[in-house]
Design a protein around this motif. Structure first.
Motif, PDB file in Angstrom:
ATOM      1  N   GLY A 187     -17.369  36.025  30.650  1.00  0.00           N
ATOM      2  CA  GLY A 187     -18.252  36.266  31.780  1.00  0.00           C
ATOM      3  C   GLY A 187     -17.784  37.538  32.535  1.00  0.00           C
ATOM      4  O   GLY A 187     -16.989  38.331  31.909  1.00  0.00           O
ATOM      5  N   GLN A 188     -18.190  37.444  33.577  1.00  0.00           N
ATOM      6  CA  GLN A 188     -17.922  38.854  34.517  1.00  0.00           C
ATOM      7  C   GLN A 188     -16.546  38.875  35.143  1.00  0.00           C
ATOM      8  O   GLN A 188     -15.951  39.767  35.743  1.00  0.00           O
ATOM      9  CB  GLN A 188     -19.089  38.910  35.506  1.00  0.00           C
ATOM     10  N   GLY A 189     -16.132  37.559  35.406  1.00  0.00           N
ATOM     11  CA  GLY A 189     -14.562  37.515  35.888  1.00  0.00           C
ATOM     12  C   GLY A 189     -14.777  37.106  37.436  1.00  0.00           C
ATOM     13  O   GLY A 189     -15.669  37.019  38.011  1.00  0.00           O
ATOM     14  N   THR A 190     -13.546  36.432  37.805  1.00  0.00           N
ATOM     15  CA  THR A 190     -13.127  36.130  39.160  1.00  0.00           C
ATOM     16  C   THR A 190     -11.899  36.586  39.624  1.00  0.00           C
ATOM     17  O   THR A 190     -10.951  36.217  38.847  1.00  0.00           O
ATOM     18  CB  THR A 190     -13.609  34.772  39.614  1.00  0.00           C
ATOM     19  N   GLN A 191     -11.859  37.167  40.796  1.00  0.00           N
ATOM     20  CA  GLN A 191     -10.474  37.685  41.200  1.00  0.00           C
ATOM     21  C   GLN A 191      -9.589  36.601  41.862  1.00  0.00           C
ATOM     22  O   GLN A 191      -9.876  35.875  42.601  1.00  0.00           O
ATOM     23  CB  GLN A 191     -10.602  38.754  42.101  1.00  0.00           C
ATOM     24  N   VAL A 192      -8.227  36.380  41.318  1.00  0.00           N
ATOM     25  CA  VAL A 192      -7.194  35.930  41.876  1.00  0.00           C
ATOM     26  C   VAL A 192      -6.341  36.773  42.272  1.00  0.00           C
ATOM     27  O   VAL A 192      -5.716  37.485  41.668  1.00  0.00           O
ATOM     28  CB  VAL A 192      -6.760  34.874  40.801  1.00  0.00           C
ATOM     29  N   SER A 193      -5.848  36.621  43.779  1.00  0.00           N
ATOM     30  CA  SER A 193      -4.872  37.188  44.334  1.00  0.00           C
ATOM     31  C   SER A 193      -3.657  36.507  44.948  1.00  0.00           C
ATOM     32  O   SER A 193      -4.177  35.594  45.700  1.00  0.00           O
ATOM     33  CB  SER A 193      -5.178  38.177  45.531  1.00  0.00           C
ATOM     34  N   VAL A 194      -2.514  36.522  44.543  1.00  0.00           N
ATOM     35  CA  VAL A 194      -1.336  35.700  45.147  1.00  0.00           C
ATOM     36  C   VAL A 194      -0.526  36.768  45.604  1.00  0.00           C
ATOM     37  O   VAL A 194       0.248  37.552  45.078  1.00  0.00           O
ATOM     38  CB  VAL A 194      -0.837  34.896  43.699  1.00  0.00           C
ATOM     39  N   SER A 195      -0.038  36.142  47.072  1.00  0.00           N
ATOM     40  CA  SER A 195       1.079  36.936  47.775  1.00  0.00           C
ATOM     41  C   SER A 195       1.978  36.572  47.996  1.00  0.00           C
ATOM     42  O   SER A 195       2.245  34.917  48.124  1.00  0.00           O
ATOM     43  CB  SER A 195       0.317  37.471  49.076  1.00  0.00           C
ATOM     44  N   SER A 196       3.279  37.150  47.912  1.00  0.00           N
ATOM     45  CA  SER A 196       4.679  36.411  47.983  1.00  0.00           C
ATOM     46  C   SER A 196       4.840  36.057  49.575  1.00  0.00           C
ATOM     47  O   SER A 196       4.236  36.501  50.515  1.00  0.00           O
ATOM     48  CB  SER A 196       5.611  37.456  47.612  1.00  0.00           C
ATOM     49  N   LEU A 202       1.179  28.691  42.054  1.00  0.00           N
ATOM     50  CA  LEU A 202       0.878  30.191  41.740  1.00  0.00           C
ATOM     51  C   LEU A 202       1.902  31.214  42.049  1.00  0.00           C
ATOM     52  O   LEU A 202       2.590  30.799  43.023  1.00  0.00           O
ATOM     53  CB  LEU A 202      -0.463  30.492  42.315  1.00  0.00           C
ATOM     54  N   LYS A 203       2.131  32.327  41.385  1.00  0.00           N
ATOM     55  CA  LYS A 203       3.021  33.113  41.412  1.00  0.00           C
ATOM     56  C   LYS A 203       2.341  34.596  41.618  1.00  0.00           C
ATOM     57  O   LYS A 203       1.228  34.730  41.230  1.00  0.00           O
ATOM     58  CB  LYS A 203       4.094  33.377  40.378  1.00  0.00           C
ATOM     59  N   PRO A 204       2.785  35.437  42.594  1.00  0.00           N
ATOM     60  CA  PRO A 204       2.380  36.662  42.477  1.00  0.00           C
ATOM     61  C   PRO A 204       1.974  37.611  41.108  1.00  0.00           C
ATOM     62  O   PRO A 204       0.897  38.030  41.053  1.00  0.00           O
ATOM     63  CB  PRO A 204       3.597  37.660  43.154  1.00  0.00           C
ATOM     64  N   GLU A 205       2.608  37.015  40.218  1.00  0.00           N
ATOM     65  CA  GLU A 205       2.396  37.647  38.923  1.00  0.00           C
ATOM     66  C   GLU A 205       1.148  37.067  37.968  1.00  0.00           C
ATOM     67  O   GLU A 205       0.589  37.770  37.091  1.00  0.00           O
ATOM     68  CB  GLU A 205       3.720  37.632  38.023  1.00  0.00           C
ATOM     69  N   ASP A 206       0.774  36.135  38.690  1.00  0.00           N
ATOM     70  CA  ASP A 206      -0.693  35.451  38.362  1.00  0.00           C
ATOM     71  C   ASP A 206      -1.858  36.255  38.908  1.00  0.00           C
ATOM     72  O   ASP A 206      -2.966  35.976  38.370  1.00  0.00           O
ATOM     73  CB  ASP A 206      -0.717  34.043  38.910  1.00  0.00           C
ATOM     74  N   GLY A 237     -12.269  31.890  42.458  1.00  0.00           N
ATOM     75  CA  GLY A 237     -11.314  32.949  42.776  1.00  0.00           C
ATOM     76  C   GLY A 237     -10.918  33.080  44.109  1.00  0.00           C
ATOM     77  O   GLY A 237     -11.869  32.590  45.166  1.00  0.00           O
ATOM     78  N   GLY A 238      -9.952  33.748  44.587  1.00  0.00           N
ATOM     79  CA  GLY A 238      -9.605  33.753  45.983  1.00  0.00           C
ATOM     80  C   GLY A 238      -8.301  34.220  46.111  1.00  0.00           C
ATOM     81  O   GLY A 238      -7.453  34.662  45.287  1.00  0.00           O
ATOM     82  N   SER A 239      -7.819  34.584  47.471  1.00  0.00           N
ATOM     83  CA  SER A 239      -6.382  34.793  47.693  1.00  0.00           C
ATOM     84  C   SER A 239      -5.611  33.496  48.393  1.00  0.00           C
ATOM     85  O   SER A 239      -6.067  32.843  49.377  1.00  0.00           O
ATOM     86  CB  SER A 239      -6.463  35.741  48.843  1.00  0.00           C
ATOM     87  N   VAL A 240      -4.535  33.436  47.885  1.00  0.00           N
ATOM     88  CA  VAL A 240      -3.664  32.431  48.194  1.00  0.00           C
ATOM     89  C   VAL A 240      -2.120  32.808  48.254  1.00  0.00           C
ATOM     90  O   VAL A 240      -1.690  33.905  47.762  1.00  0.00           O
ATOM     91  CB  VAL A 240      -3.612  31.454  47.211  1.00  0.00           C
ATOM     92  N   GLN A 241      -1.134  32.231  48.946  1.00  0.00           N
ATOM     93  CA  GLN A 241       0.103  32.487  49.122  1.00  0.00           C
ATOM     94  C   GLN A 241       0.716  31.951  47.948  1.00  0.00           C
ATOM     95  O   GLN A 241       0.249  31.091  47.056  1.00  0.00           O
ATOM     96  CB  GLN A 241       0.592  31.928  50.297  1.00  0.00           C
ATOM     97  N   ALA A 242       2.053  32.348  47.326  1.00  0.00           N
ATOM     98  CA  ALA A 242       2.828  31.732  46.396  1.00  0.00           C
ATOM     99  C   ALA A 242       2.810  30.546  46.740  1.00  0.00           C
ATOM    100  O   ALA A 242       3.138  29.939  47.582  1.00  0.00           O
ATOM    101  CB  ALA A 242       3.990  32.597  46.471  1.00  0.00           C
TER     102      ALA A 242
END
Length: 121
Positions: A112-121, A86-90, A9-14
Protein backbone atom coordinates in the motif's frame (compact mmCIF):
# COMPACT_ATOMS: atom_id res chain seq x y z
CA UNK A 1 -6.89 -5.41 -9.46
CA UNK A 2 -5.01 -6.07 -6.24
CA UNK A 3 -5.22 -3.07 -3.93
CA UNK A 4 -4.13 -2.33 -0.38
CA UNK A 5 -5.02 0.75 1.67
CA UNK A 6 -3.66 1.47 5.14
CA UNK A 7 -5.23 3.61 7.84
CA UNK A 8 -4.95 4.21 11.56
CA UNK A 9 -1.59 5.92 11.86
CA UNK A 10 -1.07 8.93 14.07
CA UNK A 11 0.96 10.50 16.84
CA UNK A 12 1.15 9.05 20.35
CA UNK A 13 3.36 9.29 23.40
CA UNK A 14 5.69 6.49 24.38
CA UNK A 15 3.80 3.69 26.07
CA UNK A 16 0.67 4.37 24.07
CA UNK A 17 -1.16 2.22 21.55
CA UNK A 18 -2.31 2.43 17.95
CA UNK A 19 -4.19 0.04 15.70
CA UNK A 20 -3.38 0.02 12.01
CA UNK A 21 -5.78 -1.39 9.46
CA UNK A 22 -5.30 -2.46 5.88
CA UNK A 23 -8.32 -2.78 3.64
CA UNK A 24 -7.55 -5.28 0.92
CA UNK A 25 -9.17 -6.13 -2.37
CA UNK A 26 -10.36 -9.71 -2.49
CA UNK A 27 -7.41 -10.69 -4.66
CA UNK A 28 -5.00 -9.30 -2.11
CA UNK A 29 -6.79 -10.90 0.75
CA UNK A 30 -6.44 -14.32 -0.83
CA UNK A 31 -2.66 -13.93 -1.00
CA UNK A 32 -0.51 -16.64 0.52
CA UNK A 33 0.77 -14.17 3.03
CA UNK A 34 0.08 -10.63 4.20
CA UNK A 35 2.15 -8.48 6.43
CA UNK A 36 3.44 -5.15 7.65
CA UNK A 37 6.79 -3.49 7.22
CA UNK A 38 8.06 -0.05 8.12
CA UNK A 39 10.61 2.50 7.02
CA UNK A 40 11.98 5.32 9.10
CA UNK A 41 13.66 8.36 7.52
CA UNK A 42 17.21 7.53 6.48
CA UNK A 43 16.82 3.85 7.36
CA UNK A 44 16.20 0.67 5.40
CA UNK A 45 12.85 -1.05 5.30
CA UNK A 46 12.25 -3.40 8.20
CA UNK A 47 9.83 -6.30 8.35
CA UNK A 48 7.41 -6.06 11.27
CA UNK A 49 5.03 -9.02 11.04
CA UNK A 50 3.43 -11.49 8.66
CA UNK A 51 0.45 -13.82 8.74
CA UNK A 52 -0.18 -16.75 6.41
CA UNK A 53 -3.59 -17.47 4.95
CA UNK A 54 -3.43 -21.24 5.43
CA UNK A 55 -2.61 -22.00 9.04
CA UNK A 56 -2.77 -18.40 10.17
CA UNK A 57 0.80 -18.78 11.40
CA UNK A 58 2.54 -15.55 12.27
CA UNK A 59 6.03 -14.08 12.33
CA UNK A 60 7.24 -11.04 14.23
CA UNK A 61 10.44 -9.07 14.19
CA UNK A 62 12.34 -9.37 17.47
CA UNK A 63 11.97 -5.64 17.98
CA UNK A 64 8.17 -5.87 18.23
CA UNK A 65 7.58 -9.30 19.77
CA UNK A 66 5.27 -9.14 22.74
CA UNK A 67 4.10 -5.63 21.84
CA UNK A 68 2.54 -5.93 18.37
CA UNK A 69 -0.15 -8.35 17.20
CA UNK A 70 -1.07 -9.03 13.58
CA UNK A 71 -4.52 -10.36 12.73
CA UNK A 72 -6.94 -10.88 9.86
CA UNK A 73 -10.70 -10.30 9.72
CA UNK A 74 -11.90 -12.56 6.96
CA UNK A 75 -15.42 -11.15 6.96
CA UNK A 76 -14.13 -7.63 6.27
CA UNK A 77 -11.05 -8.43 4.14
CA UNK A 78 -9.03 -6.46 6.65
CA UNK A 79 -5.53 -6.93 8.00
CA UNK A 80 -4.73 -5.27 11.34
CA UNK A 81 -1.70 -4.49 13.44
CA UNK A 82 -2.31 -3.76 17.11
CA UNK A 83 0.65 -1.86 18.49
CA UNK A 84 1.03 -1.55 22.25
CA UNK A 85 3.77 -0.13 24.47
CA UNK A 86 4.99 2.00 21.61
CA UNK A 87 8.51 3.37 21.69
CA UNK A 88 10.07 6.35 19.92
CA UNK A 89 12.05 3.92 17.78
CA UNK A 90 8.76 2.61 16.37
CA UNK A 91 8.35 5.92 14.55
CA UNK A 92 8.15 5.17 10.83
CA UNK A 93 5.91 4.91 7.79
CA UNK A 94 4.08 1.61 8.04
CA UNK A 95 3.13 -0.33 4.94
CA UNK A 96 0.74 -3.21 4.37
CA UNK A 97 1.96 -5.93 2.00
CA UNK A 98 0.64 -8.98 0.19
CA UNK A 99 2.64 -11.85 -1.25
CA UNK A 100 0.89 -13.79 -4.00
CA UNK A 101 3.85 -16.12 -4.59
CA UNK A 102 4.57 -19.33 -2.71
CA UNK A 103 6.75 -17.40 -0.31
CA UNK A 104 5.88 -15.31 2.71
CA UNK A 105 8.04 -12.25 2.32
CA UNK A 106 7.32 -9.31 4.59
CA UNK A 107 7.79 -6.87 1.73
CA UNK A 108 5.48 -8.91 -0.52
CA UNK A 109 5.03 -8.23 -4.19
CA UNK A 110 2.22 -5.74 -3.59
CA UNK A 111 2.09 -2.96 -1.04
CA UNK A 112 0.00 0.00 0.00
CA UNK A 113 0.88 3.68 0.18
CA UNK A 114 1.66 3.62 3.89
CA UNK A 115 0.46 5.32 7.05
CA UNK A 116 2.66 7.40 9.35
CA UNK A 117 3.23 6.46 12.99
CA UNK A 118 5.02 8.94 15.25
CA UNK A 119 5.90 8.16 18.86
CA UNK A 120 7.20 10.90 21.11
CA UNK A 121 9.19 10.38 24.30
Amino acid sequence: QLQLAESGGGSVQAGGSLRLSCNASIDAYRSVCMGWFRQAPGKEREGVATIRIDRMSTWYADSVKGRFTISRDNAKNTLSLQMNSLKPEDTAMYFCSADTTQFCRWYGNYRGQGTQVSVSS
